[in-house]
Design a protein around this motif. Structure first.
Motif: not given
Length: 124
Positions: A68, A105, A108
């Protein structure tokens, strides 16, 4: 009389396909990292399952936060320096619509899923 639109047919379908593909890949990578960290925790903790779960959870949360952080950095420098396009032939072969930021993203998110699952198992 038919209306002509400039929309490409199937762009939403391609986006859904790309997101599902990276989510499944992320879950597979997350599972592999989870098992690797769990085994490392078992070895360090001399066979204690609680130690293996703790190491796996902490390692996954660390990986999630680093991913992130990378996404946040990519979003911050977007306007200052143009992003280099990845190798179009290789990238477009795997993902038709989404870019690198979305891929990181989603990775994550899948790491966060495994970390939350391990944390839930520790509560039981």
């Amino acid at each position: 009389m038919e209306k002509k639109t400039d929309r490409k047919p199937g762009k939403g379908k391609a986006l859904a396909k790309d997101l599902l593909k990276i989510l499944l890949c992320g879950l597979a990578v997350g599972l592999a990292v989870t098992l690797l960290l769990f085994v490392a925790g078992l070895l360090v903790g001399r066979g204690q399952t609680g130690m293996g779960l703790e190491v796996a959870k902490d390692g996954l949360f660390l990986c999630t936060s680093l991913l992130l952080f990378i996404v946040a950095g990519m979003l911050m420098i977007k306007g200052k320096k143009p992003e280099k396009a990845p190798d179009q032939n290789g990238w477009k072969r795997h993902f038709q619509v989404i870019g690198l930021k979305t891929v990181i993203a989603m990775l994550s998110i899948s790491f966060l899923f495994w970390a939350s699952l391990v944390d839930y198992v520790m509560l039981l």
